[in-house]
Design a protein around this motif. Sequence first.
Motif, PDB file in Angstrom:
ATOM      1  N   ALA A 198       0.837  -1.203   0.000  1.00  0.00           N
ATOM      2  CA  ALA A 198       0.000   0.000   0.000  1.00  0.00           C
ATOM      3  C   ALA A 198       0.874   1.257   0.000  1.00  0.00           C
ATOM      4  N   ALA A 199       1.966   1.244   0.776  1.00  0.00           N
ATOM      5  CA  ALA A 199       2.876   2.401   0.810  1.00  0.00           C
ATOM      6  C   ALA A 199       3.512   2.612  -0.560  1.00  0.00           C
ATOM      7  N   ALA A 200       3.888   1.547  -1.226  1.00  0.00           N
ATOM      8  CA  ALA A 200       4.499   1.653  -2.559  1.00  0.00           C
ATOM      9  C   ALA A 200       3.492   2.177  -3.580  1.00  0.00           C
ATOM     10  N   ARG A 201       2.267   1.717  -3.499  1.00  0.00           N
ATOM     11  CA  ARG A 201       1.231   2.166  -4.440  1.00  0.00           C
ATOM     12  C   ARG A 201       0.866   3.631  -4.248  1.00  0.00           C
ATOM     13  N   ALA A 202       1.025   4.133  -3.036  1.00  0.00           N
ATOM     14  CA  ALA A 202       0.648   5.518  -2.734  1.00  0.00           C
ATOM     15  C   ALA A 202       1.684   6.533  -3.216  1.00  0.00           C
ATOM     16  N   LEU A 203       2.843   6.072  -3.640  1.00  0.00           N
ATOM     17  CA  LEU A 203       3.905   6.990  -4.056  1.00  0.00           C
ATOM     18  C   LEU A 203       3.613   7.601  -5.414  1.00  0.00           C
ATOM     19  N   ASP A 204       3.928   8.887  -5.549  1.00  0.00           N
ATOM     20  CA  ASP A 204       3.852   9.483  -6.874  1.00  0.00           C
ATOM     21  C   ASP A 204       5.184   9.192  -7.596  1.00  0.00           C
ATOM     22  N   PRO A 205       5.252   9.430  -8.893  1.00  0.00           N
ATOM     23  CA  PRO A 205       6.465   9.079  -9.644  1.00  0.00           C
ATOM     24  C   PRO A 205       7.747   9.729  -9.095  1.00  0.00           C
ATOM     25  N   MET A 206       7.666  10.975  -8.643  1.00  0.00           N
ATOM     26  CA  MET A 206       8.869  11.629  -8.129  1.00  0.00           C
ATOM     27  C   MET A 206       9.327  10.980  -6.826  1.00  0.00           C
ATOM     28  N   GLU A 207       8.393  10.679  -5.950  1.00  0.00           N
ATOM     29  CA  GLU A 207       8.740  10.013  -4.692  1.00  0.00           C
ATOM     30  C   GLU A 207       9.371   8.648  -4.984  1.00  0.00           C
ATOM     31  N   ARG A 208       8.835   7.959  -5.954  1.00  0.00           N
ATOM     32  CA  ARG A 208       9.362   6.655  -6.356  1.00  0.00           C
ATOM     33  C   ARG A 208      10.801   6.797  -6.856  1.00  0.00           C
ATOM     34  N   ARG A 209      11.040   7.787  -7.707  1.00  0.00           N
ATOM     35  CA  ARG A 209      12.387   8.008  -8.256  1.00  0.00           C
ATOM     36  C   ARG A 209      13.370   8.350  -7.138  1.00  0.00           C
ATOM     37  N   ILE A 210      12.928   9.125  -6.171  1.00  0.00           N
ATOM     38  CA  ILE A 210      13.808   9.490  -5.050  1.00  0.00           C
ATOM     39  C   ILE A 210      14.161   8.243  -4.241  1.00  0.00           C
ATOM     40  N   LEU A 211      13.163   7.433  -3.917  1.00  0.00           N
ATOM     41  CA  LEU A 211      13.430   6.208  -3.145  1.00  0.00           C
ATOM     42  C   LEU A 211      14.382   5.282  -3.892  1.00  0.00           C
ATOM     43  N   LEU A 212      14.141   5.083  -5.173  1.00  0.00           N
ATOM     44  CA  LEU A 212      15.008   4.204  -5.951  1.00  0.00           C
ATOM     45  C   LEU A 212      16.420   4.765  -6.049  1.00  0.00           C
ATOM     46  N   SER A 213      16.535   6.075  -6.162  1.00  0.00           N
ATOM     47  CA  SER A 213      17.856   6.713  -6.195  1.00  0.00           C
ATOM     48  C   SER A 213      18.613   6.475  -4.892  1.00  0.00           C
ATOM     49  N   LEU A 214      17.912   6.638  -3.783  1.00  0.00           N
ATOM     50  CA  LEU A 214      18.558   6.410  -2.486  1.00  0.00           C
ATOM     51  C   LEU A 214      18.946   4.940  -2.322  1.00  0.00           C
ATOM     52  N   ARG A 215      18.135   4.054  -2.833  1.00  0.00           N
ATOM     53  CA  ARG A 215      18.452   2.622  -2.735  1.00  0.00           C
ATOM     54  C   ARG A 215      19.669   2.289  -3.593  1.00  0.00           C
ATOM     55  N   GLU A 216      19.715   2.833  -4.800  1.00  0.00           N
ATOM     56  CA  GLU A 216      20.778   2.496  -5.742  1.00  0.00           C
ATOM     57  C   GLU A 216      22.093   3.208  -5.446  1.00  0.00           C
ATOM     58  N   ARG A 217      22.023   4.461  -4.994  1.00  0.00           N
ATOM     59  CA  ARG A 217      23.247   5.253  -4.854  1.00  0.00           C
ATOM     60  C   ARG A 217      23.558   5.660  -3.430  1.00  0.00           C
ATOM     61  N   GLY A 218      22.694   5.310  -2.495  1.00  0.00           N
ATOM     62  CA  GLY A 218      22.957   5.594  -1.091  1.00  0.00           C
ATOM     63  C   GLY A 218      22.506   6.977  -0.670  1.00  0.00           C
ATOM     64  N   PRO A 219      22.768   7.324   0.591  1.00  0.00           N
ATOM     65  CA  PRO A 219      22.343   8.612   1.144  1.00  0.00           C
ATOM     66  C   PRO A 219      22.956   9.784   0.382  1.00  0.00           C
ATOM     67  N   GLY A 220      22.297  10.937   0.488  1.00  0.00           N
ATOM     68  CA  GLY A 220      22.817  12.121  -0.171  1.00  0.00           C
ATOM     69  C   GLY A 220      22.169  13.385   0.357  1.00  0.00           C
ATOM     70  N   LEU A 221      22.784  14.498   0.030  1.00  0.00           N
ATOM     71  CA  LEU A 221      22.218  15.808   0.342  1.00  0.00           C
ATOM     72  C   LEU A 221      21.048  16.065  -0.605  1.00  0.00           C
ATOM     73  N   ALA A 222      20.154  16.937  -0.227  1.00  0.00           N
ATOM     74  CA  ALA A 222      18.993  17.246  -1.071  1.00  0.00           C
ATOM     75  C   ALA A 222      19.440  17.685  -2.466  1.00  0.00           C
ATOM     76  N   MET A 223      20.505  18.486  -2.537  1.00  0.00           N
ATOM     77  CA  MET A 223      21.016  18.946  -3.839  1.00  0.00           C
ATOM     78  C   MET A 223      21.449  17.752  -4.693  1.00  0.00           C
ATOM     79  N   GLU A 224      22.145  16.816  -4.087  1.00  0.00           N
ATOM     80  CA  GLU A 224      22.623  15.646  -4.819  1.00  0.00           C
ATOM     81  C   GLU A 224      21.455  14.784  -5.289  1.00  0.00           C
ATOM     82  N   ILE A 225      20.468  14.597  -4.433  1.00  0.00           N
ATOM     83  CA  ILE A 225      19.302  13.797  -4.804  1.00  0.00           C
ATOM     84  C   ILE A 225      18.550  14.474  -5.945  1.00  0.00           C
TER      85      ILE A 225
END
Length: 176
Positions: free
Chosen positions: A18-45
Amino acid sequence: MMQRNAARDVLEAQALLAAARALDPMERRILLSLRERGPGLAMEIAVRVYQFPDEIRRPLLNLRERQLVRAEGFAGSAFGDELISLTARGEQVATLLASGAVPEAQQGAPPTAPPSQPEAVAKDAGLPEAASLQRQADLLQKLGELAAQQGDAKAASDYYRQALDVLRKINAAPGA
């Protein structure tokens, strides 16, 4: 006891789905970015998902409210003072998204694939050609700044060179 654990596991899996389905595309891209590339500053994300920092502020806040990401404060950076990382629940949701178990059509907003190039982002935004090119140049410059910050002079130089080429294209256009 075994049935209680199985029932709890099913409920947890349903909550993650349900949490995954509730995500909009940008939120999804941010989560996947953090998973693939690790933590980052807002600018980097923002650079990772080809957006400006202001454009990811709301999605980051939404993800924090849902306890999918956390921000850890620190001092001494010109690019922000919070390191954004996935929570344990955020890691589970990102893994679910990466596995393809949640088709994009099941998510909150219309499906969109993350753009692979700054040029694609600018064109997708539906901007006039000059504005599209300017946005592409801005994104390339931000990528160059990030690469330079990370000590990758070659990548920074490549991004700056691409940005310069785009800016030359803007200046060469009729009416510029």
